[in-house]
Structures are given as structure tokens and as C-alpha cells.
Design a protein around this motif. Sequence first.
Motif, short mmCIF file in Angstrom:
data_model
loop_
_atom_site.label_atom_id
_atom_site.label_comp_id
_atom_site.label_asym_id
_atom_site.label_seq_id
_atom_site.Cartn_x
_atom_site.Cartn_y
_atom_site.Cartn_z
N THR A 241 0.85 -1.20 0.00
CA THR A 241 0.00 0.00 0.00
C THR A 241 0.88 1.24 0.00
O THR A 241 1.91 1.27 0.68
CB THR A 241 -0.94 -0.03 1.22
OG1 THR A 241 -1.88 -1.09 1.04
CG2 THR A 241 -1.68 1.28 1.40
N TRP B 122 -8.49 2.74 11.56
CA TRP B 122 -8.88 2.56 10.16
C TRP B 122 -7.83 1.73 9.43
O TRP B 122 -6.74 1.46 9.93
CB TRP B 122 -9.06 3.92 9.49
CG TRP B 122 -10.40 4.54 9.79
CD1 TRP B 122 -11.04 4.61 10.99
CD2 TRP B 122 -11.26 5.19 8.85
NE1 TRP B 122 -12.23 5.26 10.86
CE2 TRP B 122 -12.40 5.62 9.57
CE3 TRP B 122 -11.18 5.45 7.49
CZ2 TRP B 122 -13.45 6.30 8.94
CZ3 TRP B 122 -12.22 6.13 6.87
CH2 TRP B 122 -13.34 6.54 7.59
N ALA C 13 -5.71 1.36 5.71
CA ALA C 13 -5.29 1.89 4.41
C ALA C 13 -4.90 0.70 3.55
O ALA C 13 -4.13 -0.16 3.99
CB ALA C 13 -4.11 2.84 4.58
N GLY D 60 -4.12 -0.49 -0.74
CA GLY D 60 -4.04 -0.20 -2.17
C GLY D 60 -2.99 0.81 -2.54
O GLY D 60 -2.36 1.43 -1.70
N ALA E 8 -3.37 4.50 -1.70
CA ALA E 8 -4.14 4.01 -0.57
C ALA E 8 -5.58 4.51 -0.61
O ALA E 8 -5.84 5.67 -0.90
CB ALA E 8 -3.49 4.43 0.74
N GLN E 9 -6.48 3.60 -0.31
CA GLN E 9 -7.86 3.93 -0.01
C GLN E 9 -8.04 3.73 1.49
O GLN E 9 -7.45 2.80 2.06
CB GLN E 9 -8.83 3.02 -0.77
CG GLN E 9 -8.71 3.14 -2.28
CD GLN E 9 -9.63 2.14 -2.96
OE1 GLN E 9 -10.84 2.16 -2.74
NE2 GLN E 9 -9.05 1.26 -3.76
N LEU E 10 -8.83 4.57 2.14
CA LEU E 10 -9.02 4.48 3.59
C LEU E 10 -10.42 3.97 3.89
O LEU E 10 -11.41 4.44 3.32
CB LEU E 10 -8.83 5.86 4.23
CG LEU E 10 -7.47 6.53 3.98
CD1 LEU E 10 -7.43 7.89 4.65
CD2 LEU E 10 -6.34 5.64 4.47
N PHE E 11 -10.48 3.00 4.82
CA PHE E 11 -11.74 2.39 5.20
C PHE E 11 -11.84 2.29 6.72
O PHE E 11 -10.86 1.95 7.38
CB PHE E 11 -11.85 0.96 4.64
CG PHE E 11 -11.86 0.89 3.15
CD1 PHE E 11 -13.04 1.07 2.44
CD2 PHE E 11 -10.70 0.61 2.43
CE1 PHE E 11 -13.06 0.99 1.05
CE2 PHE E 11 -10.71 0.52 1.06
CZ PHE E 11 -11.90 0.71 0.36
N GLU F 52 -15.27 -4.37 1.68
CA GLU F 52 -14.62 -3.41 0.78
C GLU F 52 -13.10 -3.46 0.93
O GLU F 52 -12.36 -3.37 -0.06
CB GLU F 52 -15.13 -2.00 1.06
CG GLU F 52 -16.60 -1.81 0.73
CD GLU F 52 -17.12 -0.50 1.27
OE1 GLU F 52 -16.91 0.53 0.61
OE2 GLU F 52 -17.70 -0.52 2.38
N VAL G 37 -10.07 -4.95 -2.12
CA VAL G 37 -8.80 -4.36 -2.54
C VAL G 37 -7.64 -5.24 -2.09
O VAL G 37 -6.73 -5.55 -2.86
CB VAL G 37 -8.64 -2.92 -1.99
CG1 VAL G 37 -7.31 -2.33 -2.42
CG2 VAL G 37 -9.79 -2.03 -2.44
#
Length: 198
Positions: free
Chosen positions: A124, A136, A138, A140, A143-146, A153, A157
Motif C-alpha cells: 500500500t 482505520w 489503508a 491499495g 491508498a484507499q481508507l476504510f 470493501e 482491494v
Amino acid sequence: MLYESRGARPRVDPDALVAASAIVSGDVTIGPGSRVMHGAVLTAEDGPIVIGANVVVLENAVIRGRAGHAAIIGDEVMVGPHAHVNGCTVGSGAFIATGASVFPGAVIGEGAEVRINAVVQVNTRLAAGAVVPISWVAVGDPAQLFSPDRHDEIWAVQRTLDFVGTVYGAGNDATMKDIMRSQSEFYGAHREDTELAG
């Protein structure tokens, strides 16, 4: 305590401090003004660790170098208590908070923050100045945050990032039996470690 491991010895700048109860093992370089506090473990398993200047690694943090994934920590970085920094690159001025986990192949940009109990997954890339909120995830590149309740989701990734290959060097069809036999053999090499005089 300093240990020679896998034929390599730590190199600690004279201006650095390693607490008596910390463990520094193998191909580890610690820069000037850096501090490794009680209970911290820096272990260059099969990849080096390079700690820059004025880095503070707090109590019970773990920094691990991996094959193909050196642990590179820039200057003026804080690694909080119980943090786990594993085979990744952390840019200067970053903050890795208490209990945070950063996995192999990850890149943390300069001045980024990985807050308490947050996770940065394998491979990532977190942009400079980015913030991963408390707990949270991170994932990808970029980074995408979830939030942690968004598992489906996150997994959508994460499953493309080759966790098993990156962390264990195994194929996706490897069983836990296969992985653990290999890991047991690998870590058994520590039988040959030598404590160095202080």
C-alpha cells in the motif's frame, strides 16, 4: 542488547541510544540522535533495517526487515509503543502511533500519520501528509481508507495485493501447514545468533 544474526552485526551511531532491554539483531543501522527504548525489537530477518537520524522507537515496538522488503525509516520519525513496522518504507517526519501496523511493501509518505491501532496493508502506498484515522485501514496503491467495519470493501482491494506472497513468499495455494513449516525452519536460524559485548 545487540546480536549478530545471519552473519550481520548492528551498526549503531555513537550518538544513538539503545536501551538495555531492547533487542537489535542483524543487519540494522541506527542513525545519530535516534533512540530505541525498552522492550523494542529491531530484527533484520532476511532484509536490512535502516533507521535515520533523530528517530524514536518507543517501548515494545517491533521493526522487522524482510526479504525484498527492507525496513527503511527516514529522519525524525516517531514509532509508538506496540507499533509493528514490517518490511516497509517510512518517510521522514512520519508518525506511526501506538499499536499501528504497517505491512511489507508499504510506503508511508513524508509527514504522514498512521494513528492509534490503524493498519497499512501490504504493498500500500500512503501519500505524503496523509492521515489514517484511529483503527482505520489503508489499502491499495494509491491508498484507499476504510473504517474497520467495512471488511468486504477492504478485502476487495486487499485480495489483489498478494499478502501471502509478500509476507511469506508462498503461493496463494499454500496451506497454513506449508507456511508454518517454512516459518519454523526460517526462524530456527536464530539458534546461531551471538550476543555482542555492549
